[in-house]
Design a protein around this motif. Structure first.
Motif, PDB file in Angstrom:
ATOM      1  N   SER A  27       0.819  -1.214   0.000  1.00 52.95           N
ATOM      2  CA  SER A  27       0.000   0.000   0.000  1.00 52.95           C
ATOM      3  C   SER A  27       0.854   1.266   0.000  1.00 52.95           C
ATOM      4  O   SER A  27       0.474   2.273  -0.614  1.00 52.95           O
ATOM      5  CB  SER A  27      -0.966  -0.001   1.187  1.00 52.95           C
ATOM      6  OG  SER A  27      -0.259  -0.146   2.396  1.00 52.95           O
ATOM      7  N   GLU A  35      -9.010   6.559  -3.210  1.00 53.75           N
ATOM      8  CA  GLU A  35      -8.255   5.421  -2.669  1.00 53.75           C
ATOM      9  C   GLU A  35      -8.742   4.108  -3.281  1.00 53.75           C
ATOM     10  O   GLU A  35      -7.945   3.231  -3.582  1.00 53.75           O
ATOM     11  CB  GLU A  35      -8.388   5.375  -1.148  1.00 53.75           C
ATOM     12  CG  GLU A  35      -7.574   6.425  -0.447  1.00 53.75           C
ATOM     13  CD  GLU A  35      -7.644   6.294   1.060  1.00 53.75           C
ATOM     14  OE1 GLU A  35      -7.692   5.156   1.562  1.00 53.75           O
ATOM     15  OE2 GLU A  35      -7.657   7.341   1.720  1.00 53.75           O
ATOM     16  N   GLY A  67      -5.255   1.120  -4.838  1.00 56.85           N
ATOM     17  CA  GLY A  67      -4.491   0.453  -3.787  1.00 56.85           C
ATOM     18  C   GLY A  67      -3.858  -0.842  -4.249  1.00 56.85           C
ATOM     19  O   GLY A  67      -3.917  -1.221  -5.417  1.00 56.85           O
ATOM     20  N   LYS A  68      -3.278  -1.555  -3.293  1.00 54.57           N
ATOM     21  CA  LYS A  68      -2.538  -2.777  -3.610  1.00 54.57           C
ATOM     22  C   LYS A  68      -3.440  -3.894  -4.136  1.00 54.57           C
ATOM     23  O   LYS A  68      -2.960  -4.800  -4.802  1.00 54.57           O
ATOM     24  CB  LYS A  68      -1.762  -3.259  -2.392  1.00 54.57           C
ATOM     25  CG  LYS A  68      -2.617  -3.702  -1.239  1.00 54.57           C
ATOM     26  CD  LYS A  68      -1.788  -4.120  -0.045  1.00 54.57           C
ATOM     27  CE  LYS A  68      -2.698  -4.577   1.069  1.00 54.57           C
ATOM     28  NZ  LYS A  68      -2.486  -5.925   1.455  1.00 54.57           N
TER      29      LYS A  68
END
Length: 85
Positions: A41, A61, A65-66
């Motif tokens: 992240s 977000e 993200g990851k």
């Protein structure tokens, strides 16, 4: 910039988060999560901030993200880019 491409994203990833020697970011990575590519992240925050600065957009977000994929990230950026004439 009319369209943000996966190649543009890969350039930002390399600049902001680096690239593992055993990873081929130029391969078919569109549907692989960033986590599975080895980016956590923190790395994705760095990538997202770089893309935002370069393109003058604000990215949420969710989708950056990851657990997101390069394809999803690129699609999200292109949705937020202003239309060019």
């Amino acid at each position: 910039m009319a369209t943000f491409t996966q190649a543009d994203l890969v350039g930002c990833i390399r600049q902001a988060a680096g690239e593992d020697e055993g990873l081929d970011l130029d391969g078919d990575i569109g549907e692989i999560t960033f986590a599975d590519l080895g980016y956590d992240s923190v790395a994705m925050v760095e990538v997202t901030l770089l893309v935002e600065r370069k393109l003058g957009v604000s990215l949420p977000e969710e989708g950056t993200g990851k657990d997101a994929t390069p394809k999803g990230f690129v699609d999200l950026v292109n949705e937020l880019l202003p239309a060019s004439d």
